[in-house]
Scaffold this motif. Structure first.
Motif, PDB file in Angstrom:
ATOM      1  N   ALA A 202      -4.338  13.784  -7.641  1.00 25.07           N
ATOM      2  CA  ALA A 202      -4.137  15.233  -7.480  1.00 25.07           C
ATOM      3  C   ALA A 202      -3.898  15.673  -6.039  1.00 25.07           C
ATOM      4  O   ALA A 202      -3.376  16.771  -5.807  1.00 25.07           O
ATOM      5  CB  ALA A 202      -5.347  15.980  -8.051  1.00 25.07           C
ATOM      6  N   VAL A 203      -4.267  14.845  -5.052  1.00 29.44           N
ATOM      7  CA  VAL A 203      -4.068  15.250  -3.649  1.00 29.44           C
ATOM      8  C   VAL A 203      -2.586  15.458  -3.359  1.00 29.44           C
ATOM      9  O   VAL A 203      -2.200  16.409  -2.678  1.00 29.44           O
ATOM     10  CB  VAL A 203      -4.661  14.193  -2.694  1.00 29.44           C
ATOM     11  CG1 VAL A 203      -4.244  14.480  -1.248  1.00 29.44           C
ATOM     12  CG2 VAL A 203      -6.179  14.189  -2.807  1.00 29.44           C
ATOM     13  N   GLY A 204      -1.750  14.572  -3.864  1.00 33.28           N
ATOM     14  CA  GLY A 204      -0.314  14.707  -3.658  1.00 33.28           C
ATOM     15  C   GLY A 204       0.097  14.405  -2.228  1.00 33.28           C
ATOM     16  O   GLY A 204      -0.661  13.834  -1.436  1.00 33.28           O
ATOM     17  N   TYR A 205       1.309  14.775  -1.903  1.00 29.21           N
ATOM     18  CA  TYR A 205       1.835  14.562  -0.549  1.00 29.21           C
ATOM     19  C   TYR A 205       1.182  15.568   0.406  1.00 29.21           C
ATOM     20  O   TYR A 205       0.986  16.727   0.068  1.00 29.21           O
ATOM     21  CB  TYR A 205       3.349  14.747  -0.528  1.00 29.21           C
ATOM     22  CG  TYR A 205       4.085  13.923  -1.555  1.00 29.21           C
ATOM     23  CD1 TYR A 205       4.113  12.532  -1.477  1.00 29.21           C
ATOM     24  CD2 TYR A 205       4.754  14.532  -2.617  1.00 29.21           C
ATOM     25  CE1 TYR A 205       4.780  11.768  -2.422  1.00 29.21           C
ATOM     26  CE2 TYR A 205       5.429  13.782  -3.566  1.00 29.21           C
ATOM     27  CZ  TYR A 205       5.440  12.395  -3.471  1.00 29.21           C
ATOM     28  OH  TYR A 205       6.098  11.647  -4.407  1.00 29.21           O
ATOM     29  N   VAL A 206       0.867  15.110   1.605  1.00 28.03           N
ATOM     30  CA  VAL A 206       0.161  15.950   2.577  1.00 28.03           C
ATOM     31  C   VAL A 206       1.140  16.454   3.626  1.00 28.03           C
ATOM     32  O   VAL A 206       1.751  15.648   4.346  1.00 28.03           O
ATOM     33  CB  VAL A 206      -0.980  15.164   3.257  1.00 28.03           C
ATOM     34  CG1 VAL A 206      -1.650  16.019   4.321  1.00 28.03           C
ATOM     35  CG2 VAL A 206      -1.996  14.700   2.209  1.00 28.03           C
ATOM     36  N   PRO A 207       1.317  17.779   3.743  1.00 28.83           N
ATOM     37  CA  PRO A 207       2.222  18.316   4.765  1.00 28.83           C
ATOM     38  C   PRO A 207       1.739  17.991   6.179  1.00 28.83           C
ATOM     39  O   PRO A 207       0.532  17.928   6.437  1.00 28.83           O
ATOM     40  CB  PRO A 207       2.173  19.831   4.516  1.00 28.83           C
ATOM     41  CG  PRO A 207       1.659  19.985   3.119  1.00 28.83           C
ATOM     42  CD  PRO A 207       0.736  18.833   2.904  1.00 28.83           C
TER      43      PRO A 207
END
Length: 248
Positions: A202-207
């Motif tokens: 759920a964290v996904g890609y981090v900007p």
């Protein structure tokens, strides 16, 4: 009497001045140089343990709104930006809830293709070199109860090496789809591969904007869920071998 009152007022004023200066200095150091960070879970075992306290360099990646206390909405993006390197251990704000800090390892850079296949990390279609170097056991005070979990030494394409755990060889995250990291984002993973909420989930890609800083050094470490303020537990619970250890 008036002279005594004036001296007391002068002493109080000097004390208040020193306190204000100390607070301002601490604020500057925390905002621009180093921020202390404590490890809340076992997701980075065996590299980082619950009870480790780190210094995180704020200047490593430059500054965004998340570099400062209360995250003031003064500007967008980053100033004096420094690109993260593959293998860095980074603190970042959770994209879905920017009030929450996470700490993981940078494994994917913008444009990379990341995939787990049978527990092996693949970057741009190539398996990352790994070799078993031992086993790891820990009671719950380290974050998770672990018994004889295989430890694998991974070496990324840029030569950065670190240890990972493979507690369950058939976990749900051992085989994933291929992730294409978008521009301006990073793919983060915990070293405890089977017990880490990271970019595979759920964290996904981090900007890039969400990065707070890079973990540099463990300055304090204590076990058994003890608080650093419980000085009476230091003789038995302080992990002397981890003090001032550089993170890798």
């Amino acid at each position: 009497m008036s002279e005594k009152v004036e001296k007391k007022e002068s002493a109080f004023g000097e004390t208040l001045k020193v306190i204000v200066q100390a607070l301002l200095l601490a604020l500057v150091i925390r905002s621009f140089l180093f921020q202390p960070f404590s490890i809340p879970s076992g997701s980075m075992m065996p590299t980082l343990l619950v009870g480790d306290y780190l210094f995180v360099s704020k200047y490593a990646y430059g500054y965004s709104r998340y570099s400062f206390p209360f995250s003031p909405d003064l500007f967008s993006g980053r100033v004096w930006a420094g690109e993260p390197k593959r293998g860095d251990i980074a603190v970042f704000r959770l994209p879905s809830d920017p009030k929450v800090d996470y700490i993981k390892r940078v494994v994917g850079l913008p444009g990379d293709r990341i995939q787990m296949i049978n527990g092996v990390l693949h970057i741009n279609g190539t398996a990352v070199k790994r070799e078993q170097v031992g086993s790891f056991s820990a009671d719950g005070s380290y974050g998770d109860a672990v018994t004889n979990a295989p430890v694998y030494r991974e070496t990324l394409p840029n030569g950065v090496s670190y240890d990972t755990l493979d507690i369950n060889p058939n976990s749900a995250t051992d085989n994933t789809r291929e992730f294409l990291v978008p521009a301006g984002h990073y793919f983060m993973m915990g070293d405890n591969r089977d017990n880490s909420a990271d970019s595979r989930l759920a964290v996904g890609y981090v900007p890039f904007e969400n990065l707070v800083g890079r973990a540099e050094m463990i300055f304090f470490s204590i076990g058994d869920d003890a608080s650093p303020l419980e000085i009476w537990k230091w003789p038995t619970e302080l992990r002397f071998g981890r003090l001032f250890e550089i993170t890798e």
